[in-house]
Design a protein around this motif. Structure first.
Motif, PDB file in Angstrom:
ATOM      1  N   VAL A 156       0.875  -1.165   0.000  1.00 51.24           N
ATOM      2  CA  VAL A 156       0.000   0.000   0.000  1.00 51.24           C
ATOM      3  C   VAL A 156       0.919   1.224   0.000  1.00 51.24           C
ATOM      4  N   TYR A 157       0.375   2.364  -0.406  1.00 51.77           N
ATOM      5  CA  TYR A 157       1.219   3.544  -0.607  1.00 51.77           C
ATOM      6  C   TYR A 157       0.629   4.733   0.137  1.00 51.77           C
ATOM      7  N   GLN A 158       1.456   5.331   0.990  1.00 51.56           N
ATOM      8  CA  GLN A 158       0.980   6.517   1.710  1.00 51.56           C
ATOM      9  C   GLN A 158       1.613   7.770   1.109  1.00 51.56           C
ATOM     10  N   PRO A 159       0.774   8.722   0.677  1.00 48.67           N
ATOM     11  CA  PRO A 159       1.322   9.937   0.068  1.00 48.67           C
ATOM     12  C   PRO A 159       2.110  10.777   1.072  1.00 48.67           C
ATOM     13  N   ILE A 160       3.159  11.403   0.586  1.00 49.49           N
ATOM     14  CA  ILE A 160       3.956  12.353   1.365  1.00 49.49           C
ATOM     15  C   ILE A 160       3.682  13.723   0.765  1.00 49.49           C
ATOM     16  N   ILE A 161       3.237  14.651   1.609  1.00 46.31           N
ATOM     17  CA  ILE A 161       2.744  15.939   1.120  1.00 46.31           C
ATOM     18  C   ILE A 161       3.765  17.050   1.355  1.00 46.31           C
TER      19      ILE A 161
ATOM     20  N   GLN B  88       4.728  23.212   1.553  1.00 41.84           N
ATOM     21  CA  GLN B  88       4.793  24.459   0.792  1.00 41.84           C
ATOM     22  C   GLN B  88       3.720  24.531  -0.274  1.00 41.84           C
ATOM     23  N   THR B  89       3.615  23.455  -1.062  1.00 40.79           N
ATOM     24  CA  THR B  89       2.766  23.515  -2.251  1.00 40.79           C
ATOM     25  C   THR B  89       1.515  22.669  -2.136  1.00 40.79           C
ATOM     26  N   GLY B  90       1.460  21.765  -1.181  1.00 38.59           N
ATOM     27  CA  GLY B  90       0.313  20.865  -1.071  1.00 38.59           C
ATOM     28  C   GLY B  90       0.363  19.731  -2.074  1.00 38.59           C
ATOM     29  N   GLU B  91       1.430  19.699  -2.854  1.00 38.25           N
ATOM     30  CA  GLU B  91       1.566  18.619  -3.831  1.00 38.25           C
ATOM     31  C   GLU B  91       2.079  17.344  -3.178  1.00 38.25           C
ATOM     32  N   VAL B  92       2.071  16.267  -3.968  1.00 37.78           N
ATOM     33  CA  VAL B  92       2.509  14.964  -3.472  1.00 37.78           C
ATOM     34  C   VAL B  92       3.805  14.567  -4.177  1.00 37.78           C
ATOM     35  N   PRO B  93       4.958  14.956  -3.604  1.00 40.10           N
ATOM     36  CA  PRO B  93       6.218  14.646  -4.279  1.00 40.10           C
ATOM     37  C   PRO B  93       6.630  13.183  -4.157  1.00 40.10           C
ATOM     38  N   ALA B  94       6.041  12.470  -3.197  1.00 39.47           N
ATOM     39  CA  ALA B  94       6.503  11.101  -2.939  1.00 39.47           C
ATOM     40  C   ALA B  94       5.422  10.273  -2.267  1.00 39.47           C
TER      41      ALA B  94
ATOM     42  N   GLN C 267       5.493   3.058 -13.575  1.00 37.95           N
ATOM     43  CA  GLN C 267       4.167   3.170 -14.199  1.00 37.95           C
ATOM     44  C   GLN C 267       3.558   4.540 -13.966  1.00 37.95           C
ATOM     45  N   TRP C 268       3.691   5.053 -12.726  1.00 35.06           N
ATOM     46  CA  TRP C 268       3.158   6.390 -12.433  1.00 35.06           C
ATOM     47  C   TRP C 268       3.867   7.442 -13.270  1.00 35.06           C
ATOM     48  N   LEU C 269       5.171   7.267 -13.430  1.00 36.13           N
ATOM     49  CA  LEU C 269       5.942   8.206 -14.249  1.00 36.13           C
ATOM     50  C   LEU C 269       5.418   8.194 -15.692  1.00 36.13           C
ATOM     51  N   ASP C 270       5.212   7.001 -16.240  1.00 33.86           N
ATOM     52  CA  ASP C 270       4.668   6.843 -17.589  1.00 33.86           C
ATOM     53  C   ASP C 270       3.310   7.505 -17.718  1.00 33.86           C
ATOM     54  N   ALA C 271       2.527   7.412 -16.651  1.00 36.60           N
ATOM     55  CA  ALA C 271       1.176   7.958 -16.680  1.00 36.60           C
ATOM     56  C   ALA C 271       1.159   9.472 -16.476  1.00 36.60           C
ATOM     57  N   GLY C 272       2.345  10.067 -16.324  1.00 33.97           N
ATOM     58  CA  GLY C 272       2.409  11.521 -16.181  1.00 33.97           C
ATOM     59  C   GLY C 272       2.297  12.010 -14.752  1.00 33.97           C
ATOM     60  N   THR C 273       2.400  11.115 -13.777  1.00 36.49           N
ATOM     61  CA  THR C 273       2.408  11.530 -12.382  1.00 36.49           C
ATOM     62  C   THR C 273       3.712  11.067 -11.726  1.00 36.49           C
ATOM     63  N   PRO C 274       4.782  11.849 -11.962  1.00 34.24           N
ATOM     64  CA  PRO C 274       6.075  11.449 -11.405  1.00 34.24           C
ATOM     65  C   PRO C 274       6.090  11.643  -9.891  1.00 34.24           C
ATOM     66  N   ILE C 275       6.138  10.558  -9.152  1.00 35.00           N
ATOM     67  CA  ILE C 275       6.345  10.702  -7.714  1.00 35.00           C
ATOM     68  C   ILE C 275       7.475   9.777  -7.279  1.00 35.00           C
ATOM     69  N   ARG C 276       8.231  10.285  -6.329  1.00 34.95           N
ATOM     70  CA  ARG C 276       9.349   9.494  -5.813  1.00 34.95           C
ATOM     71  C   ARG C 276       8.782   8.397  -4.930  1.00 34.95           C
ATOM     72  N   ILE C 277       9.399   7.213  -5.001  1.00 38.34           N
ATOM     73  CA  ILE C 277       8.914   6.104  -4.190  1.00 38.34           C
ATOM     74  C   ILE C 277       9.897   5.854  -3.055  1.00 38.34           C
ATOM     75  N   SER C 278       9.343   5.713  -1.850  1.00 39.49           N
ATOM     76  CA  SER C 278      10.173   5.532  -0.669  1.00 39.49           C
ATOM     77  C   SER C 278       9.971   4.113  -0.159  1.00 39.49           C
TER      78      SER C 278
ATOM     79  N   GLY D 113       9.187  25.307   9.593  1.00 41.18           N
ATOM     80  CA  GLY D 113       9.889  25.152   8.324  1.00 41.18           C
ATOM     81  C   GLY D 113      10.137  23.707   7.937  1.00 41.18           C
ATOM     82  N   CYS D 114       9.356  22.801   8.492  1.00 44.29           N
ATOM     83  CA  CYS D 114       9.457  21.393   8.087  1.00 44.29           C
ATOM     84  C   CYS D 114       8.985  21.294   6.629  1.00 44.29           C
ATOM     85  N   ASP D 115       9.657  20.476   5.819  1.00 45.01           N
ATOM     86  CA  ASP D 115       9.368  20.444   4.386  1.00 45.01           C
ATOM     87  C   ASP D 115       8.140  19.625   4.008  1.00 45.01           C
ATOM     88  N   HIS D 116       8.131  18.358   4.439  1.00 46.07           N
ATOM     89  CA  HIS D 116       7.092  17.429   4.009  1.00 46.07           C
ATOM     90  C   HIS D 116       6.461  16.725   5.201  1.00 46.07           C
TER      91      HIS D 116
END
Ligand code: C2E
Ligand code: MG
Ligand code: MG
Ligand code: MG
Length: 278
Positions: free
Chosen positions: A43-48, A51-57, A104-115, A248-251
């Motif tokens: 299962v995958y938990q998003p990391i937010i 700053q931007t509210g985006e999901v980098p990982a 696969q996510w990268l191919d689908a246009g949603t590049p997120i880093r996997i931890s 000032g915590c990042d994510h």
């Protein structure tokens, strides 16, 4: 009378120990075949980004769908997998599956880093760098999109040799995060020598955010002064989020944003996410 009762309790205790040992053996042998029977999944938990509210990982987290016992969380089988050594094979599967998913996510246009979590036993395995390289090669994933999470405790058991392994891994282009940071006993001298990219601050400190525990400020500051990305684990409410932002915590990751999700649910979240977390 009392003696008899004592003896009974002892017999009962021994009986329970026997069952526990038997159950353990059974679980261990089940675990050995779990991979072959495809009972494990991620299962995958998003990391937010605060700053931007985006999901980098997203963090990949292992689950075991046992045929008779139902869903078993990692707390109940990772230690067993470590002791028996099966974690090395399971860990290789986790790496391959997670890299495949990220590609696969990268191919689908949603590049997120996997931890991906790497345990102490895997860190000791001389084949680890080869296993990581092979997962990257098979999936075609850019190494920069893979981050390995290693706990502070695992790193400190043999800091010299851990540092050497980390250098090898970093040289291959993957990122390294120190997991559960703050719960072990890092020597600050070593911390500076470890070639790491991120600190994941353990959730015990995040829950203490509410009470304005000064430790959390210190941990975020430490990460920042070492030039590392700081990631808060277990963010559960708005008060904590506000405080972490101030510091000032990042994510961050936690139930406030999302629990660990199955692939389809994470994809839905990625499709609609941004404003929700901004
Ligand atoms: P971890 O790497 O520190 O993972 C974070 C844990 O915190 C996960 O538990 C996650 O579900 C949980 N969590 C996330 N947000 C919150 C929150 O807001 N509140 C609370 N109370 N908990 C939250 P999970 O999935 O049960 O995993 C537990 C541990 O098992 C992981 O801790 C990691 O050490 C280990 N683990 C999980 N998957 C793997 C794996 O593939 N390989 C290895 N070696 N270990 C794994
Ligand atoms: Mg982790
Ligand atoms: Mg952790
Ligand atoms: Mg933890």
């Amino acid at each position: 009378e009392a003696k008899g009762a004592g003896r009974n309790r002892y017999a009962e205790f021994r009986h329970e120990m026997h069952i526990a040992a038997h159950e353990r053996l059974e679980l261990e042998s089940d675990l050995r075949s779990a991979l072959a029977r495809s009972e494990l999944f991620l299962v995958y938990q998003p990391i937010i980004s605060f700053q931007t509210g985006e999901v980098p990982a997203a963090e990949a987290l292992l689950r075991w769908q046992h045929p008779t016992r139902g869903l078993i969380p990692p707390a109940e089988f990772i230690a067993l997998a470590e002791e028996s050594g099966v974690i090395v094979d399971i860990g290789a599967w986790v790496l391959e599956t997670a890299c495949e998913q990220a590609a696969q996510w990268l191919d689908a246009g949603t590049p997120i880093r996997i931890s991906v979590n790497v345990s102490a036993r895997q860190l000791d395995d001389p084949g680890l760098t080869r296993t990581v390289a092979s997962a990257l090669r098979r999936s075609g994933l850019d190494p920069d999109l893979l981050s390995l999470e290693i706990t502070e405790t695992a790193l400190m058991r043999d800091a010299e040799s851990a540092a050497a392994t980390l250098r090898e891994l970093r040289a291959s282009g993957v990122r390294i995060a120190i997991d559960d940071f703050g719960t072990g006993y890092s020597s600050l001298a070593y911390l500076q020598q470890f070639p790491v990219n991120a600190l994941k601050i353990d959730r015990t400190f995040i829950s203490a955010c509410d009470t304005h525990d000064p430790l959390i400020a210190t941990l975020v500051q430490l990460g920042r002064s070492l030039g590392l990305v700081t990631i808060a684990e277990g963010v559960e409410d708005e008060t904590q989020l506000e405080r972490l932002r101030e510091l000032g915590c990042d994510h961050g990751q936690g139930y406030l944003f999302a629990p660990p999700l199955e692939v389809a649910a994470l994809e839905r979240l990625l499709a609609e996410h941004s404003p929700a977390f901004a």
